[in-house]
Design a protein around this motif. Sequence first.
Motif, PDB file in Angstrom:
ATOM      1  N   GLN A 145      31.332  45.942  28.261  1.00 39.95           N
ATOM      2  CA  GLN A 145      32.331  45.575  27.594  1.00 39.95           C
ATOM      3  C   GLN A 145      33.681  45.507  28.245  1.00 39.95           C
ATOM      4  N   PHE A 146      33.865  46.521  28.927  1.00 33.89           N
ATOM      5  CA  PHE A 146      35.001  46.432  29.875  1.00 33.89           C
ATOM      6  C   PHE A 146      34.915  45.538  30.852  1.00 33.89           C
ATOM      7  N   SER A 147      33.873  45.152  31.691  1.00 32.58           N
ATOM      8  CA  SER A 147      33.685  44.276  32.516  1.00 32.58           C
ATOM      9  C   SER A 147      34.027  42.790  32.050  1.00 32.58           C
ATOM     10  N   LEU A 148      33.932  42.653  30.874  1.00 34.45           N
ATOM     11  CA  LEU A 148      34.067  41.285  30.078  1.00 34.45           C
ATOM     12  C   LEU A 148      35.544  41.135  29.819  1.00 34.45           C
ATOM     13  N   THR A 149      36.456  42.404  29.721  1.00 34.56           N
ATOM     14  CA  THR A 149      37.651  42.159  29.136  1.00 34.56           C
ATOM     15  C   THR A 149      38.881  42.850  29.782  1.00 34.56           C
ATOM     16  N   CYS A 150      38.635  43.874  30.809  1.00 33.55           N
ATOM     17  CA  CYS A 150      39.617  44.620  31.208  1.00 33.55           C
ATOM     18  C   CYS A 150      39.643  43.999  32.833  1.00 33.55           C
ATOM     19  N   ASP A 151      40.932  43.759  33.323  1.00 28.81           N
ATOM     20  CA  ASP A 151      41.263  43.202  34.488  1.00 28.81           C
ATOM     21  C   ASP A 151      40.549  43.771  35.538  1.00 28.81           C
ATOM     22  N   TYR A 152      40.772  45.367  35.752  1.00 27.53           N
ATOM     23  CA  TYR A 152      40.191  45.981  36.946  1.00 27.53           C
ATOM     24  C   TYR A 152      38.568  45.887  36.986  1.00 27.53           C
TER      25      TYR A 152
END
Length: 212
Positions: free
Chosen positions: A171-178
């Motif tokens: 989820q974070f890899s697809l949505t958060c810049d870092y």
Amino acid sequence: MGCSMHKKLDDATLEKIIEAGIEEFAENGLEKTAMSGIAKRAGVSVGVIYKYYEDKDSFFLACVDYSLELLQQVMENVIRNEDDLKNCIERIVSDLIEAAAEHRSYYRMYHEITTGSCARFASKLASRIEGMSAKVYAGLMDKAEKDGMVRISGDPRILAFFFDNLLMMLQFSLTCDYYSERMKVYCGAENCDNPEAVGKAMVGFIYGALGI
């Protein structure tokens, strides 16, 4: 809620305000978000928002509850297909990728919840956000082990925790810049531009980890 002398907002306007709030919280974080910025993005006055929400914290929690409806939909899909472990895993990953593309700011706000700026909400939000998925995933793992569908064994709650950790990082890899840049370092830009391929590889990894 609003005073009787003021005209109540319709559902579409209230939804627009909530969506504006989610965008602002996702972009700026809880502490740096100003209600004036939310009002401007939504095209309403700050006073209008305060007729419905006591303060920024209560509005933030309302935005969290609103975004949780998306998780509810994903969980309902899982429950409907829980007799087939492989189908469940594929559906979860597929729905996650689709939701991340359509509701990027929801997941960015979720990431904000996991940071120190939201520490005062940690105990309240952890059970509210994670409780449903923890129960469903643990039940899924327990049933799969009892039915002999997996080779791995252990406390289903711990297996559910590891499983959800993988989903959370996707989820974070697809949505958060870092985390998006981090995924490029590991996977290469060409793979990051093809989330369906990443999802397929993740499903294969989960199958292998569980011994399906």
